[in-house]
Design a protein around this motif. Structure first.
Motif, mmCIF file in Angstrom:
data_model
loop_
_atom_site.group_PDB
_atom_site.id
_atom_site.type_symbol
_atom_site.label_atom_id
_atom_site.label_comp_id
_atom_site.label_asym_id
_atom_site.label_seq_id
_atom_site.Cartn_x
_atom_site.Cartn_y
_atom_site.Cartn_z
ATOM 1 N N ILE A 1 0.837 -1.202 0.000
ATOM 2 C CA ILE A 1 0.000 0.000 0.000
ATOM 3 C C ILE A 1 0.870 1.250 0.000
ATOM 4 O O ILE A 1 0.596 2.216 -0.725
ATOM 5 C CB ILE A 1 -0.951 -0.013 1.206
ATOM 6 C CG1 ILE A 1 -1.982 -1.139 1.058
ATOM 7 C CG2 ILE A 1 -1.650 1.345 1.358
ATOM 8 C CD1 ILE A 1 -2.899 -1.298 2.248
ATOM 9 N N ARG A 2 1.940 1.236 0.778
ATOM 10 C CA ARG A 2 2.843 2.392 0.817
ATOM 11 C C ARG A 2 3.435 2.668 -0.562
ATOM 12 O O ARG A 2 3.524 3.821 -1.002
ATOM 13 C CB ARG A 2 3.960 2.149 1.836
ATOM 14 C CG ARG A 2 3.490 2.178 3.281
ATOM 15 C CD ARG A 2 4.548 1.638 4.227
ATOM 16 N NE ARG A 2 5.735 2.467 4.282
ATOM 17 C CZ ARG A 2 5.945 3.423 5.181
ATOM 18 N NH1 ARG A 2 5.025 3.674 6.098
ATOM 19 N NH2 ARG A 2 7.068 4.125 5.187
ATOM 20 N N ALA A 3 3.831 1.605 -1.262
ATOM 21 C CA ALA A 3 4.430 1.771 -2.587
ATOM 22 C C ALA A 3 3.421 2.345 -3.571
ATOM 23 O O ALA A 3 3.750 3.237 -4.366
ATOM 24 C CB ALA A 3 4.970 0.441 -3.091
ATOM 25 N N ARG A 4 2.193 1.860 -3.531
ATOM 26 C CA ARG A 4 1.180 2.358 -4.464
ATOM 27 C C ARG A 4 0.797 3.800 -4.147
ATOM 28 O O ARG A 4 0.541 4.594 -5.060
ATOM 29 C CB ARG A 4 -0.046 1.457 -4.431
ATOM 30 C CG ARG A 4 0.214 0.043 -4.953
ATOM 31 C CD ARG A 4 -1.058 -0.709 -5.235
ATOM 32 N NE ARG A 4 -1.790 -0.125 -6.358
ATOM 33 C CZ ARG A 4 -2.971 -0.580 -6.791
ATOM 34 N NH1 ARG A 4 -3.532 -1.624 -6.179
ATOM 35 N NH2 ARG A 4 -3.585 -0.015 -7.805
ATOM 36 N N MET A 5 0.755 4.147 -2.872
ATOM 37 C CA MET A 5 0.464 5.536 -2.514
ATOM 38 C C MET A 5 1.597 6.452 -2.959
ATOM 39 O O MET A 5 1.350 7.563 -3.459
ATOM 40 C CB MET A 5 0.212 5.658 -1.005
ATOM 41 C CG MET A 5 -1.081 5.020 -0.551
ATOM 42 S SD MET A 5 -1.406 5.209 1.226
ATOM 43 C CE MET A 5 -1.805 6.966 1.322
ATOM 44 N N ALA A 6 2.840 6.010 -2.800
ATOM 45 C CA ALA A 6 3.976 6.813 -3.250
ATOM 46 C C ALA A 6 3.930 7.013 -4.763
ATOM 47 O O ALA A 6 4.221 8.110 -5.264
ATOM 48 C CB ALA A 6 5.287 6.154 -2.839
ATOM 49 N N ASP A 7 3.548 5.983 -5.507
ATOM 50 C CA ASP A 7 3.430 6.109 -6.959
ATOM 51 C C ASP A 7 2.352 7.124 -7.328
ATOM 52 O O ASP A 7 2.525 7.922 -8.266
ATOM 53 C CB ASP A 7 3.111 4.753 -7.577
ATOM 54 C CG ASP A 7 4.301 3.805 -7.586
ATOM 55 O OD1 ASP A 7 5.443 4.286 -7.421
ATOM 56 O OD2 ASP A 7 4.084 2.590 -7.748
ATOM 57 N N ALA A 8 1.234 7.095 -6.600
ATOM 58 C CA ALA A 8 0.155 8.041 -6.875
ATOM 59 C C ALA A 8 0.602 9.476 -6.601
ATOM 60 O O ALA A 8 0.255 10.404 -7.344
ATOM 61 C CB ALA A 8 -1.070 7.696 -6.032
ATOM 62 N N VAL A 9 1.396 9.654 -5.535
ATOM 63 C CA VAL A 9 1.905 10.997 -5.225
ATOM 64 C C VAL A 9 2.846 11.469 -6.333
ATOM 65 O O VAL A 9 2.763 12.622 -6.784
ATOM 66 C CB VAL A 9 2.604 11.014 -3.854
ATOM 67 C CG1 VAL A 9 3.351 12.326 -3.642
ATOM 68 C CG2 VAL A 9 1.587 10.797 -2.739
ATOM 69 N N ARG A 10 3.751 10.596 -6.782
ATOM 70 C CA ARG A 10 4.669 10.981 -7.868
ATOM 71 C C ARG A 10 3.892 11.375 -9.112
ATOM 72 O O ARG A 10 4.247 12.334 -9.806
ATOM 73 C CB ARG A 10 5.618 9.831 -8.187
ATOM 74 C CG ARG A 10 6.642 9.543 -7.109
ATOM 75 C CD ARG A 10 7.680 8.531 -7.565
ATOM 76 N NE ARG A 10 8.498 8.098 -6.443
ATOM 77 C CZ ARG A 10 8.241 7.011 -5.726
ATOM 78 N NH1 ARG A 10 7.216 6.228 -6.029
ATOM 79 N NH2 ARG A 10 9.028 6.706 -4.704
ATOM 80 N N GLN A 11 2.844 10.635 -9.403
ATOM 81 C CA GLN A 11 2.000 10.962 -10.554
ATOM 82 C C GLN A 11 1.391 12.348 -10.407
ATOM 83 O O GLN A 11 1.259 13.091 -11.392
ATOM 84 C CB GLN A 11 0.894 9.916 -10.672
ATOM 85 C CG GLN A 11 -0.109 10.163 -11.805
ATOM 86 C CD GLN A 11 -1.232 9.137 -11.785
ATOM 87 O OE1 GLN A 11 -1.083 8.031 -11.262
ATOM 88 N NE2 GLN A 11 -2.369 9.498 -12.362
ATOM 89 N N ALA A 12 1.057 12.722 -9.161
ATOM 90 C CA ALA A 12 0.370 13.990 -8.919
ATOM 91 C C ALA A 12 1.312 15.185 -8.872
ATOM 92 O O ALA A 12 0.944 16.283 -9.301
ATOM 93 C CB ALA A 12 -0.422 13.914 -7.619
ATOM 94 N N VAL A 13 2.537 15.008 -8.336
ATOM 95 C CA VAL A 13 3.405 16.166 -8.080
ATOM 96 C C VAL A 13 4.547 16.302 -9.067
ATOM 97 O O VAL A 13 5.263 17.305 -9.054
ATOM 98 C CB VAL A 13 3.966 16.125 -6.640
ATOM 99 C CG1 VAL A 13 2.835 15.973 -5.629
ATOM 100 C CG2 VAL A 13 4.989 15.016 -6.471
#
Length: 306
Positions: free
Chosen positions: A77-89
């Motif tokens: 879950i941490r990895a997928r959330m980090a990927d989503a943040v990278r996509q956003a910022v």
């Protein structure tokens, strides 16, 4: 300028800070919790909020700090959330931590100590050097003692006792009848079933009723705040005992909507109930500043940008 993001289960707050961590502008959007909006939805909410903050800063953003609910112990879950943040910022440096760690960083300004969070749920988190631990946070079905949900359930229980005559009727009885729109006391059963309907947030909203009863001088309401304070002191004590030597001086930060609503009714008994050496400390910053402080420290120490 720095963008701080405080993401919970009901809303996401985006705050634009200057280099002194003074809030300049703030934007509020819906939840970015992936359990509710999915990972694409999470990226969309964060991207929208960061875009609003960037526009307010004229693009001069050094980094983005995010304290997000759901960023817990599960590596996947941490990895997928980090990927989503990278996509956003995009390429902007960012720091992603749990909302609990963000609360510690903001309330204690990165100092060693313990923070207790009391909103719909309750949890304590502490740091001493590189060591961290937590207590509470088991969820309303298991624990969350002292939380908004716990207090809401106490309001219902105390009302039933006053309705029966097991306790003398006082202001709490009248406040519940008025605020919940009850014509007869037994209608609380229908209210709990059809209005609260097992919803944690709705049940926690009954904290406002306890505050009104306390304002009216009901000793039962004051006693309920005292019990909540002792429960919160217990989780603080569990964290402090694992991180600090007995009797050590330990600052204790606090954050959450229940503290904001209850004020001194909860804070004063909490201060008295804390273990020896533990002292309440007024929050140094608002929650969204915490991950920004962590990011600034990492960058100052030569850490790589995420």
């Amino acid at each position: 300028m720095w963008i701080g993001v405080d993401g919970g289960g009901t809303k996401t707050q985006f705050v634009l800070f200057d280099d002194e961590m003074r809030a300049r502008q703030s934007f509020r959007l819906g939840t970015c919790h992936p359990g509710q909006v999915g990972y694409d939805g999470m990226a969309a909410v964060i991207g929208e909020g960061v875009g609003l903050a960037r526009a307010a800063a004229d693009g001069a953003v050094e980094g983005i700090g995010l304290g997000l609910a759901g960023y817990g112990q599960d590596p996947a879950i941490r990895a997928r959330m980090a990927d989503a943040v990278r996509q956003a910022v995009g390429d902007t440096p960012f720091e992603l931590v749990s909302d609990v760690e963000a609360a510690w960083a903001s309330t204690l300004d990165l100092a060693d100590g313990v923070v207790v969070i009391c909103g719909t749920g309750s949890i304590a988190f502490g740091r001493a050097g590189d060591n961290t631990t937590r207590a509470g946070g088991w969820g309303y079905q298991v624990g969350d003692e002292g939380s908004g949900y716990w207090i809401g359930r106490e309001v219902l229980r105390l009302f039933s006792r006053q309705a029966d005559g097991r306790d003398p009727r006082g202001p709490l009885f009248d406040v519940v009848m008025r605020e919940l729109g009850l014509a007869e006391p037994y209608e609380i059963i229908t209210y709990a079933r059809d209005v609260l309907a097992g919803d944690r947030t709705r049940t926690a909203s009954l904290t406002r009723v306890l505050r009104q009863a306390a304002d009216a001088g009901d000793p039962v309401a004051h006693a309920a705040y005292g019990r909540a304070a002792r429960e919160l002191a217990d989780i603080v004590g569990a964290v402090a005992a694992r991180l600090f030597a007995p009797g050590a001086s330990v600052p204790v930060g606090y954050v959450g909507g229940v503290f904001e609503g209850a004020g001194a009714y909860l804070l004063e008994p909490l201060a008295r109930a804390l273990p020896a050496g533990c002292t309440l400390a007024h929050p140094a910053h608002e929650p969204a500043a915490g991950p920004c402080l962590l990011l600034r420290r990492r960058l100052a120490q030569g850490g790589a940008a995420c």
